[in-house]
Design a protein around this motif. Sequence first.
Motif, short mmCIF file in Angstrom:
data_model
loop_
_atom_site.label_atom_id
_atom_site.label_comp_id
_atom_site.label_asym_id
_atom_site.label_seq_id
_atom_site.Cartn_x
_atom_site.Cartn_y
_atom_site.Cartn_z
N THR A 157 43.23 43.93 41.55
CA THR A 157 42.50 42.72 41.11
C THR A 157 43.12 42.27 39.90
N THR A 191 41.67 39.55 44.36
CA THR A 191 42.12 41.06 44.82
C THR A 191 43.04 40.77 45.93
N THR A 237 40.58 34.90 39.42
CA THR A 237 40.75 36.37 39.75
C THR A 237 40.99 36.59 41.05
N ASP A 247 42.11 32.73 45.55
CA ASP A 247 40.81 32.84 44.89
C ASP A 247 39.89 32.14 45.39
#
Lengths: 199, 199
Positions: free
Chosen positions: A184, B184, B182, B176
């Motif tokens: 992440t 992953t 952020t 995103d």
Amino acid sequence: MSYGQGYNPYGQPGGGYAAPPGAFPPQNSQVSSQAQQWFAMVDRDRSGKINASELQAALVNGRGDHFSDNACKLMISMFDNDASGTIDVYEFEKLYNYINQWLQVFKTYDQDSSGHIEESELTQAFTQMGFRFSPEFINFLVKKSDPQTHKEVSVDQFIVLCVQVQRFTEAFRQRDTQQNGTITIGFEDFLTVAIGCSY
Amino acid sequence: MSYGQGYNPYGQPGGGYAAPPGAFPPQNSQVSSQAQQWFAMVDRDRSGKINASELQAALVNGRGDHFSDNACKLMISMFDNDASGTIDVYEFEKLYNYINQWLQVFKTYDQDSSGHIEESELTQAFTQMGFRFSPEFINFLVKKSDPQTHKEVSVDQFIVLCVQVQRFTEAFRQRDTQQNGTITIGFEDFLTVAIGCSY
């Protein structure tokens, strides 16, 4: 991805992904005579330093093509600690050893010494280095390296790919605290890794 | 990061991060006379195509330095749809418009027309483009662009930075899904973005 659940995504534990096996020998002030001879040949203007153009003039693949600008700049930049665009004989020895390790892997698969390998051979080469990449990813790397015919990877492009894969893998691994092949990452950190590892 | 909780991390909504405002005009088969004149000047061998070397010969910054190899290759590659390493007059017009948009931003801050801007001006330029970057990130970009003195960014390095930031921001934004700055991301996807957006 081709690796199974819980498998180390970077390949074999302790494998050679961070650097080819035997690269980066312990530093000392003695330069091998072989590296010195090479350095003297490459340093055409006898400046005591080698730049990317001198390196390019010295390096050819099996078909007589010179290495690309990018490959030579990348190789210089890896050992050019003072960002001068040049390397001295001590830095050159490290580059020389480093490149030779990748070349050993490459030559194993370039059986006709053409300086080019095909997709299946690239797969085997990365496997030997401890990576387990999907066929789609290997195909992407071949297309990136050979945008016109999508068929083969030259030796200098192979070195560029290895260095890129190595750098980005290292950056990824530092952030993959669970070691599960997923991270992440925030926007600026992402940009910093992506731009910082580019050349 | 400098943006607050819940703030759009890429800058102003609908801002100009994906491309400078006004770039990529609707395509048509008419090339403006200005772009045609420029093309004829840059195409020194009259081949009807421009390669990176011809572009480099034509482009200088305010101090008379030619644009870097990398900047010229990057600019060609952006509009070189058939991966030939060259662009024709239609592709050139798109490049010409594209570059002019970045230059307008750059010139606003390069008040002595030196072809170089400093860290505070780079911050303002990115802000104008709709980005909110931390001082640490801007400092990183300046060091990356000026590895020797860490002080200033030339116009061609500025264009390279803008293109890199744009490409990686687009790749980030696609992943995103929460729009919270952020993501992953898995190992191969990360490598694909990082290597794919490199030039």
